[in-house]
Design a protein around this motif. Structure first.
Motif, PDB file in Angstrom:
ATOM      1  N   ASP A 133      12.205 -15.034   1.784  1.00 56.60           N
ATOM      2  CA  ASP A 133      13.667 -15.178   1.653  1.00 56.60           C
ATOM      3  C   ASP A 133      14.046 -16.485   0.989  1.00 56.60           C
ATOM      4  N   GLY A 134      13.051 -17.276   0.574  1.00 53.56           N
ATOM      5  CA  GLY A 134      13.311 -18.568  -0.054  1.00 53.56           C
ATOM      6  C   GLY A 134      13.224 -19.740   0.893  1.00 53.56           C
ATOM      7  N   SER A 135      13.110 -19.484   2.200  1.00 56.73           N
ATOM      8  CA  SER A 135      12.958 -20.574   3.161  1.00 56.73           C
ATOM      9  C   SER A 135      11.676 -21.354   2.890  1.00 56.73           C
ATOM     10  N   ILE A 136      11.738 -22.664   3.109  1.00 58.50           N
ATOM     11  CA  ILE A 136      10.577 -23.514   2.908  1.00 58.50           C
ATOM     12  C   ILE A 136      10.058 -23.980   4.260  1.00 58.50           C
ATOM     13  N   LEU A 137       8.780 -23.780   4.521  1.00 55.78           N
ATOM     14  CA  LEU A 137       8.131 -24.275   5.730  1.00 55.78           C
ATOM     15  C   LEU A 137       7.268 -25.482   5.390  1.00 55.78           C
ATOM     16  N   LYS A 138       7.437 -26.552   6.168  1.00 59.06           N
ATOM     17  CA  LYS A 138       6.540 -27.700   6.089  1.00 59.06           C
ATOM     18  C   LYS A 138       5.381 -27.436   7.052  1.00 59.06           C
ATOM     19  N   VAL A 139       4.152 -27.610   6.577  1.00 60.80           N
ATOM     20  CA  VAL A 139       2.972 -27.290   7.371  1.00 60.80           C
ATOM     21  C   VAL A 139       2.026 -28.484   7.371  1.00 60.80           C
ATOM     22  N   ALA A 140       1.494 -28.824   8.561  1.00 62.69           N
ATOM     23  CA  ALA A 140       0.434 -29.822   8.692  1.00 62.69           C
ATOM     24  C   ALA A 140      -0.811 -29.094   9.176  1.00 62.69           C
ATOM     25  N   ALA A 141      -1.782 -28.913   8.292  1.00 62.55           N
ATOM     26  CA  ALA A 141      -2.978 -28.137   8.610  1.00 62.55           C
ATOM     27  C   ALA A 141      -4.165 -29.065   8.838  1.00 62.55           C
ATOM     28  N   PRO A 142      -5.136 -28.654   9.657  1.00 63.48           N
ATOM     29  CA  PRO A 142      -6.339 -29.473   9.846  1.00 63.48           C
ATOM     30  C   PRO A 142      -7.050 -29.701   8.516  1.00 63.48           C
ATOM     31  N   ARG A 143      -7.817 -30.793   8.473  1.00 59.66           N
ATOM     32  CA  ARG A 143      -8.543 -31.121   7.249  1.00 59.66           C
ATOM     33  C   ARG A 143      -9.513 -29.995   6.886  1.00 59.66           C
ATOM     34  N   GLY A 144      -9.532 -29.652   5.646  1.00 61.14           N
ATOM     35  CA  GLY A 144     -10.411 -28.580   5.155  1.00 61.14           C
ATOM     36  C   GLY A 144     -10.204 -28.434   3.663  1.00 61.14           C
ATOM     37  N   ALA A 145     -10.698 -27.348   3.109  1.00 62.40           N
ATOM     38  CA  ALA A 145     -10.509 -27.102   1.689  1.00 62.40           C
ATOM     39  C   ALA A 145      -9.028 -26.928   1.394  1.00 62.40           C
ATOM     40  N   LEU A 146      -8.532 -27.686   0.428  1.00 62.85           N
ATOM     41  CA  LEU A 146      -7.103 -27.667   0.112  1.00 62.85           C
ATOM     42  C   LEU A 146      -6.773 -26.442  -0.732  1.00 62.85           C
ATOM     43  N   LEU A 147      -5.813 -25.664  -0.260  1.00 61.85           N
ATOM     44  CA  LEU A 147      -5.357 -24.504  -1.023  1.00 61.85           C
ATOM     45  C   LEU A 147      -4.392 -24.974  -2.103  1.00 61.85           C
ATOM     46  N   PRO A 148      -4.562 -24.545  -3.342  1.00 60.12           N
ATOM     47  CA  PRO A 148      -3.731 -25.061  -4.434  1.00 60.12           C
ATOM     48  C   PRO A 148      -2.344 -24.418  -4.458  1.00 60.12           C
ATOM     49  N   PRO A 149      -1.377 -25.095  -5.071  1.00 62.91           N
ATOM     50  CA  PRO A 149      -0.057 -24.492  -5.265  1.00 62.91           C
ATOM     51  C   PRO A 149      -0.173 -23.164  -6.008  1.00 62.91           C
ATOM     52  N   GLY A 150       0.670 -22.218  -5.625  1.00 67.20           N
ATOM     53  CA  GLY A 150       0.627 -20.887  -6.203  1.00 67.20           C
ATOM     54  C   GLY A 150      -0.173 -19.900  -5.388  1.00 67.20           C
ATOM     55  N   SER A 151      -0.944 -20.400  -4.385  1.00 64.73           N
ATOM     56  CA  SER A 151      -1.749 -19.508  -3.550  1.00 64.73           C
ATOM     57  C   SER A 151      -0.847 -18.670  -2.651  1.00 64.73           C
ATOM     58  N   ASP A 152      -1.160 -17.406  -2.532  1.00 62.16           N
ATOM     59  CA  ASP A 152      -0.480 -16.538  -1.570  1.00 62.16           C
ATOM     60  C   ASP A 152      -1.143 -16.713  -0.205  1.00 62.16           C
ATOM     61  N   VAL A 153      -0.333 -16.899   0.801  1.00 62.10           N
ATOM     62  CA  VAL A 153      -0.859 -17.168   2.138  1.00 62.10           C
ATOM     63  C   VAL A 153      -0.054 -16.389   3.168  1.00 62.10           C
ATOM     64  N   THR A 154      -0.575 -16.366   4.388  1.00 59.69           N
ATOM     65  CA  THR A 154       0.128 -15.794   5.532  1.00 59.69           C
ATOM     66  C   THR A 154       0.271 -16.883   6.599  1.00 59.69           C
ATOM     67  N   CYS A 155       1.491 -17.047   7.104  1.00 63.25           N
ATOM     68  CA  CYS A 155       1.773 -18.060   8.125  1.00 63.25           C
ATOM     69  C   CYS A 155       1.903 -17.385   9.489  1.00 63.25           C
ATOM     70  N   ARG A 156       1.269 -17.973  10.485  1.00 67.73           N
ATOM     71  CA  ARG A 156       1.354 -17.466  11.849  1.00 67.73           C
ATOM     72  C   ARG A 156       1.623 -18.628  12.799  1.00 67.73           C
ATOM     73  N   TRP A 157       2.214 -18.287  13.942  1.00 65.26           N
ATOM     74  CA  TRP A 157       2.444 -19.283  14.990  1.00 65.26           C
ATOM     75  C   TRP A 157       2.640 -18.560  16.304  1.00 65.26           C
ATOM     76  N   ALA A 158       2.496 -19.287  17.390  1.00 63.41           N
ATOM     77  CA  ALA A 158       2.680 -18.706  18.727  1.00 63.41           C
ATOM     78  C   ALA A 158       4.157 -18.750  19.114  1.00 63.41           C
ATOM     79  N   PRO A 159       4.677 -17.724  19.811  1.00 60.70           N
ATOM     80  CA  PRO A 159       6.079 -17.732  20.219  1.00 60.70           C
ATOM     81  C   PRO A 159       6.478 -18.954  21.040  1.00 60.70           C
ATOM     82  N   GLU A 160       5.523 -19.462  21.861  1.00 62.47           N
ATOM     83  CA  GLU A 160       5.866 -20.618  22.698  1.00 62.47           C
ATOM     84  C   GLU A 160       6.058 -21.892  21.895  1.00 62.47           C
ATOM     85  N   ASP A 161       5.678 -21.893  20.624  1.00 64.85           N
ATOM     86  CA  ASP A 161       5.897 -23.064  19.771  1.00 64.85           C
ATOM     87  C   ASP A 161       7.251 -23.024  19.054  1.00 64.85           C
ATOM     88  N   VAL A 162       7.991 -21.937  19.231  1.00 67.69           N
ATOM     89  CA  VAL A 162       9.282 -21.776  18.585  1.00 67.69           C
ATOM     90  C   VAL A 162      10.390 -22.085  19.587  1.00 67.69           C
TER      91      VAL A 162
END
Length: 354
Positions: A321-350
């Motif tokens: 819908d155009g919303s922007i999510l800021k994400v802090a992910a654990p250190r690992g291989a950096l996904l480049p801009p343009g990558s398609d991804v899926t975001c998940r979270w637990a209900p108790e964190d909302v």
């Protein structure tokens, strides 16, 4: 009102002309507690601290220290030690003379004065500097002298007005933990004022978040961060994603809200179905998986920005819908801009707030 607190602020109000600086404030600070007043400039935190110290008087309400109503008493008749932002050390006095100044005003016998000055200088690690002058000391050392002067009188309550703001970032971080350790060692009930969120989170037993002369929330650092009671707290304390939504229902364990990218569950209270709400979600609560999922268990998006920050990777992810999510992910291989991804979270964190 009966209260076992070392310090009680009971329905205090203060106005300057048409400006209400403090609006019906009530707080209790328990014996030995380290409480921090946190908020942006102009929220009233310093005015409230000055009232506790006797440097300002409320228009309404009362202030009780160690069971005694001190609302109308001057500073020298309150059982408080005050550490000013500027330290307010006397440049023409030695460290020992500065530390003993409050005791001298109280006409403490000379032998007792010298003994107590020696004791507090040892506590703050400055015994060998007793004969020096403030100009001969670093900022961190001057800060410890100011604290030593405040605790030498053995106050019931220690009041600290942004005492670390004049220090550089690395020294400030070190001194904040020294201050916390010292406070716990002495067991002095302490009220600390700061606008620095990290500082408040690091040293406090409880935090009072203030905005425009009102209390937004009082709670432990964990409560303030993980369960903000208002949109202001969610936005002011730490980094947060704040999204628009509309309440669906709150009949089960979790409330549900509709957003532009789909319905989601979270913790909410008191929002009527159909009402406009805000959804808050911390960046570190979001799990990012490469590729889009078809199982309906996540929210698809595209990485717009990616940055490697050493211990974490930071992303900005655009949802459908155009919303922007800021994400802090654990250190690992950096996904480049343009990558398609899926975001998940637990209900108790909302959190769903209005």
């Amino acid at each position: 009102m009966v209260n076992a607190a070392d310090l009680l602020v009971d329905r205090v109000t203060k106005t300057y002309g048409a400006n209400t600086v403090l609006d019906d404030i009530s707080i209790s600070v328990q014996p030995g507690e380290f409480m921090t007043f946190l908020g942006p400039s102009g929220c009233g935190k310093t005015t409230l601290l000055r009232m506790l110290g006797g440097f300002a008087e409320p228009d309404q309400g009362r202030i009780v220290i160690a069971g005694k109503d001190v609302t109308s008493l001057p500073p020298n008749r309150r059982d408080c030690g005050f550490v000013f932002q500027s330290y307010a050390l006397f440049p023409h006095m030695t460290v020992a003379a500065n530390v003993g100044y409050g005791l001298k005003l109280r006409k403490t016998p000379k032998a007792e004065l010298q003994k107590r000055v020696g004791e507090v200088l040892e506590i703050v690690g400055l015994s060998e500097f007793a004969g020096r002058y403030p100009r001969q000391m670093s900022g961190g050392q001057q800060q410890r002298v100011a604290i030593a002067r405040a605790i030498a009188i053995r106050p019931s309550v220690l009041l600290l007005d942004e005492p670390l703001s004049n220090l550089d970032a690395k020294l400030r971080e070190r001194i904040r933990f020294e201050l916390r350790d010292l406070q716990k060692q002495l067991g002095i009930t302490t009220v600390f004022v700061t606008h620095d969120q990290d500082e408040a989170m690091a040293v406090s037993d409880r935090i009072v978040v203030m905005s425009r002369g009102r209390l937004e929330q009082v709670g432990t650092p964990t409560e303030i961060y993980n369960a903000p009671a208002s949109l202001f707290v969610a936005d002011f304390v730490g980094i947060n994603n704040i999204l628009d939504g509309r309440m669906i229902d709150a009949t089960g364990t979790f409330a549900r809200a509709e957003t532009g990218f789909g319905a989601l569950e979270g913790i909410g209270a008191g929002q009527a179905p159909g009402s406009a709400v805000k959804i808050t979600l911390r960046p570190e609560s979001i799990v990012v998986a490469q590729g889009t999922s078809n199982d309906g268990a996540g929210f698809p998006g595209t990485i717009q920005m990616a940055a490697f920050l050493g211990s974490t990777a930071r992303y900005e992810i655009r949802l459908r819908d155009g919303s922007i999510l800021k994400v802090a992910a654990p250190r690992g291989a950096l996904l480049p801009p343009g990558s398609d991804v899926t975001c998940r979270w637990a209900p108790e964190d909302v959190r769903i707030v209005q």
